[in-house]
Design a protein around this motif. Structure first.
Motif, PDB file in Angstrom:
ATOM      1  N   GLU A 189       1.124 -18.130  36.218  1.00 53.68           N
ATOM      2  CA  GLU A 189       0.951 -18.371  34.784  1.00 53.68           C
ATOM      3  C   GLU A 189      -0.392 -19.035  34.503  1.00 53.68           C
ATOM      4  O   GLU A 189      -1.071 -18.700  33.519  1.00 53.68           O
ATOM      5  CB  GLU A 189       2.093 -19.249  34.273  1.00 53.68           C
ATOM      6  CG  GLU A 189       2.108 -19.446  32.762  1.00 53.68           C
ATOM      7  CD  GLU A 189       2.402 -18.157  32.011  1.00 53.68           C
ATOM      8  OE1 GLU A 189       2.102 -18.097  30.802  1.00 53.68           O
ATOM      9  OE2 GLU A 189       2.920 -17.206  32.632  1.00 53.68           O
ATOM     10  N   ASP A 190      -0.801 -19.969  35.369  1.00 54.57           N
ATOM     11  CA  ASP A 190      -2.092 -20.626  35.171  1.00 54.57           C
ATOM     12  C   ASP A 190      -3.245 -19.641  35.332  1.00 54.57           C
ATOM     13  O   ASP A 190      -4.225 -19.690  34.584  1.00 54.57           O
ATOM     14  CB  ASP A 190      -2.248 -21.780  36.166  1.00 54.57           C
ATOM     15  CG  ASP A 190      -1.206 -22.859  35.939  1.00 54.57           C
ATOM     16  OD1 ASP A 190      -0.772 -22.999  34.791  1.00 54.57           O
ATOM     17  OD2 ASP A 190      -0.832 -23.544  36.901  1.00 54.57           O
ATOM     18  N   VAL A 191      -3.130 -18.749  36.324  1.00 54.66           N
ATOM     19  CA  VAL A 191      -4.186 -17.753  36.525  1.00 54.66           C
ATOM     20  C   VAL A 191      -4.299 -16.838  35.310  1.00 54.66           C
ATOM     21  O   VAL A 191      -5.400 -16.491  34.865  1.00 54.66           O
ATOM     22  CB  VAL A 191      -3.901 -16.938  37.801  1.00 54.66           C
ATOM     23  CG1 VAL A 191      -4.860 -15.769  37.920  1.00 54.66           C
ATOM     24  CG2 VAL A 191      -4.015 -17.826  39.031  1.00 54.66           C
ATOM     25  N   ARG A 192      -3.168 -16.457  34.747  1.00 53.79           N
ATOM     26  CA  ARG A 192      -3.194 -15.582  33.574  1.00 53.79           C
ATOM     27  C   ARG A 192      -3.873 -16.271  32.392  1.00 53.79           C
ATOM     28  O   ARG A 192      -4.691 -15.672  31.686  1.00 53.79           O
ATOM     29  CB  ARG A 192      -1.768 -15.177  33.204  1.00 53.79           C
ATOM     30  CG  ARG A 192      -1.681 -14.171  32.064  1.00 53.79           C
ATOM     31  CD  ARG A 192      -0.234 -13.877  31.723  1.00 53.79           C
ATOM     32  NE  ARG A 192       0.440 -15.065  31.219  1.00 53.79           N
ATOM     33  CZ  ARG A 192       0.359 -15.468  29.945  1.00 53.79           C
ATOM     34  NH1 ARG A 192      -0.365 -14.783  29.070  1.00 53.79           N
ATOM     35  NH2 ARG A 192       0.997 -16.548  29.552  1.00 53.79           N
ATOM     36  N   LYS A 193      -3.561 -17.544  32.167  1.00 53.54           N
ATOM     37  CA  LYS A 193      -4.153 -18.254  31.035  1.00 53.54           C
ATOM     38  C   LYS A 193      -5.640 -18.518  31.258  1.00 53.54           C
ATOM     39  O   LYS A 193      -6.434 -18.476  30.308  1.00 53.54           O
ATOM     40  CB  LYS A 193      -3.402 -19.563  30.811  1.00 53.54           C
ATOM     41  CG  LYS A 193      -1.974 -19.348  30.313  1.00 53.54           C
ATOM     42  CD  LYS A 193      -1.272 -20.665  30.053  1.00 53.54           C
ATOM     43  CE  LYS A 193       0.141 -20.418  29.521  1.00 53.54           C
ATOM     44  NZ  LYS A 193       0.869 -21.673  29.261  1.00 53.54           N
ATOM     45  N   ILE A 194      -6.017 -18.787  32.508  1.00 51.36           N
ATOM     46  CA  ILE A 194      -7.439 -18.997  32.792  1.00 51.36           C
ATOM     47  C   ILE A 194      -8.225 -17.714  32.552  1.00 51.36           C
ATOM     48  O   ILE A 194      -9.344 -17.733  32.017  1.00 51.36           O
ATOM     49  CB  ILE A 194      -7.612 -19.502  34.238  1.00 51.36           C
ATOM     50  CG1 ILE A 194      -7.137 -20.950  34.342  1.00 51.36           C
ATOM     51  CG2 ILE A 194      -9.061 -19.400  34.688  1.00 51.36           C
ATOM     52  CD1 ILE A 194      -7.179 -21.510  35.740  1.00 51.36           C
ATOM     53  N   LYS A 195      -7.659 -16.567  32.923  1.00 49.65           N
ATOM     54  CA  LYS A 195      -8.333 -15.294  32.668  1.00 49.65           C
ATOM     55  C   LYS A 195      -8.468 -15.039  31.174  1.00 49.65           C
ATOM     56  O   LYS A 195      -9.488 -14.517  30.712  1.00 49.65           O
ATOM     57  CB  LYS A 195      -7.563 -14.161  33.341  1.00 49.65           C
ATOM     58  CG  LYS A 195      -7.654 -14.168  34.862  1.00 49.65           C
ATOM     59  CD  LYS A 195      -6.899 -12.996  35.459  1.00 49.65           C
ATOM     60  CE  LYS A 195      -7.022 -12.993  36.984  1.00 49.65           C
ATOM     61  NZ  LYS A 195      -6.273 -11.858  37.593  1.00 49.65           N
ATOM     62  N   GLN A 196      -7.450 -15.404  30.404  1.00 47.86           N
ATOM     63  CA  GLN A 196      -7.538 -15.233  28.958  1.00 47.86           C
ATOM     64  C   GLN A 196      -8.641 -16.102  28.370  1.00 47.86           C
ATOM     65  O   GLN A 196      -9.399 -15.662  27.498  1.00 47.86           O
ATOM     66  CB  GLN A 196      -6.193 -15.569  28.318  1.00 47.86           C
ATOM     67  CG  GLN A 196      -5.090 -14.561  28.616  1.00 47.86           C
ATOM     68  CD  GLN A 196      -3.779 -14.949  27.966  1.00 47.86           C
ATOM     69  OE1 GLN A 196      -3.658 -16.006  27.361  1.00 47.86           O
ATOM     70  NE2 GLN A 196      -2.778 -14.081  28.098  1.00 47.86           N
ATOM     71  N   LEU A 197      -8.749 -17.351  28.851  1.00 42.46           N
ATOM     72  CA  LEU A 197      -9.810 -18.226  28.355  1.00 42.46           C
ATOM     73  C   LEU A 197     -11.185 -17.713  28.774  1.00 42.46           C
ATOM     74  O   LEU A 197     -12.154 -17.824  28.016  1.00 42.46           O
ATOM     75  CB  LEU A 197      -9.594 -19.646  28.871  1.00 42.46           C
ATOM     76  CG  LEU A 197      -8.352 -20.382  28.347  1.00 42.46           C
ATOM     77  CD1 LEU A 197      -8.227 -21.737  29.012  1.00 42.46           C
ATOM     78  CD2 LEU A 197      -8.423 -20.548  26.837  1.00 42.46           C
ATOM     79  N   ALA A 198     -11.266 -17.161  29.992  1.00 36.86           N
ATOM     80  CA  ALA A 198     -12.555 -16.638  30.451  1.00 36.86           C
ATOM     81  C   ALA A 198     -12.977 -15.424  29.634  1.00 36.86           C
ATOM     82  O   ALA A 198     -14.158 -15.253  29.312  1.00 36.86           O
ATOM     83  CB  ALA A 198     -12.470 -16.286  31.936  1.00 36.86           C
ATOM     84  N   GLU A 199     -12.018 -14.569  29.289  1.00 37.08           N
ATOM     85  CA  GLU A 199     -12.347 -13.404  28.465  1.00 37.08           C
ATOM     86  C   GLU A 199     -12.773 -13.814  27.064  1.00 37.08           C
ATOM     87  O   GLU A 199     -13.592 -13.144  26.433  1.00 37.08           O
ATOM     88  CB  GLU A 199     -11.143 -12.469  28.405  1.00 37.08           C
ATOM     89  CG  GLU A 199     -10.807 -11.809  29.738  1.00 37.08           C
ATOM     90  CD  GLU A 199      -9.540 -10.983  29.659  1.00 37.08           C
ATOM     91  OE1 GLU A 199      -8.911 -10.990  28.568  1.00 37.08           O
ATOM     92  OE2 GLU A 199      -9.180 -10.342  30.665  1.00 37.08           O
ATOM     93  N   ALA A 200     -12.212 -14.932  26.584  1.00 42.13           N
ATOM     94  CA  ALA A 200     -12.592 -15.412  25.252  1.00 42.13           C
ATOM     95  C   ALA A 200     -13.896 -16.202  25.263  1.00 42.13           C
ATOM     96  O   ALA A 200     -14.351 -16.656  24.212  1.00 42.13           O
ATOM     97  CB  ALA A 200     -11.470 -16.271  24.673  1.00 42.13           C
ATOM     98  N   GLY A 201     -14.481 -16.399  26.450  1.00 42.70           N
ATOM     99  CA  GLY A 201     -15.736 -17.127  26.541  1.00 42.70           C
ATOM    100  C   GLY A 201     -15.594 -18.622  26.474  1.00 42.70           C
ATOM    101  O   GLY A 201     -16.568 -19.337  26.224  1.00 42.70           O
TER     102      GLY A 201
END
Length: 277
Positions: A189-201
């Protein structure tokens, strides 16, 4: 009156059978969970058995497996139904894994006490240099967490990583695979949220944050117990990161059960007793 001689003989026979069963199950499963006293007692017997078996197997050279099973006298320590299965693993698999070891084949890791009335001390008795060992996966989980947080590996963890990989075949490669698997299993779950934040810049770790973050501008959104009296423009390593604040936005709210706000407290008015004058 019971015969004390027979009692002592039966007790010693029980201990011998217990040691043989623990030895066979440890080699078969590569780890067992048992009481600490029983684990310490069995560890000495298992170390002695493995040392003799591997030494005798090395002296036989490249003989066929069936011939080695019949000529290695140390396998007589095992019970007859276990000699074929467990003995084959000792002479074929463990002999290659422990080719550079003369002793120290097992490890005891302490666990919490057993739940219940006896509260017995529990431990894990395991074979070293195994993919099933708890210390290997526990260290991999720590490294995975530090990498996701963007923090450097501390000296103790690095020392444990070196000890776990230096004598293992393809140790560094297998440890890296364990770290990646730990990220998927324990921190999916943490990896998924970190990827979402990275995609959002947006910053996803402490390393990606600017060191001149204005704490005064964002402290209003922090929980009361996390607020710090910090001069404007300073940066603290131990302060909550932006990622923590985003993930903890709903902290304290149940995700499984709907919650309603607690009603306001109303002070009770107790009337004066008519018996008091």
């Amino acid at each position: 009156m019971p015969n004390l001689k027979n009692f002592k003989y039966n007790r010693a026979r029980h201990f011998r059978m217990m040691d043989r069963n623990l030895c066979a199950n440890l080699i078969r499963h590569e780890y067992i969970i048992t009481g600490r006293a029983k684990a310490k007692r069995a560890q000495a017997k298992i170390e002695q058995f493995l040392g003799k078996a591997l030494h005798q197997n090395k002296s036989l050279g490249n003989s066929p497996l069936e011939e080695r099973l019949s000529n290695v006298k140390a396998l007589e320590f095992l019970q007859l139904p276990d000699r074929q299965e467990v003995g084959s693993k000792v002479l074929d698999d463990l002999s290659k894994r422990f080719v550079d070891r003369a002793h120290g084949f097992t490890r005891i890791i302490k666990l919490e006490r057993r739940l219940g009335d006896d509260k017995a001390e529990m431990s894990v008795l395991e074979l070293v240099d195994s993919d099933f060992e708890i210390k290997f996966w526990y260290t991999a989980k720590i490294v995975a967490r530090l990498e996701l947080q963007g923090l450097p590996v501390d000296e103790l963890t690095q020392h444990n990583v070196t000890k776990l990989t230096q004598l293992r075949i393809n140790g560094e490669e297998r440890f890296r695979q364990a770290v990646e698997e730990a990220k998927e299993v324990f921190f999916a779950e943490d990896v998924r949220k970190i990827k979402q934040l990275a995609e959002a810049g947006e910053p996803a770790s402490l390393e990606q944050m600017d060191e001149s973050v204005d704490l005064a501008a964002i402290q209003d959104d922090w929980p009361q117990h996390l607020r710090q009296k910090t001069p404007k423009g300073t940066y603290l390593k131990n302060r909550p990161s932006e990622l923590f604040l985003k993930l903890a936005k709903n902290f304290g709210k149940s995700k499984q059960y709907p919650t309603i706000p607690r009603p306001a407290k109303v002070e009770a008015v107790i009337p004066k007793s008519p018996f008091l004058k």
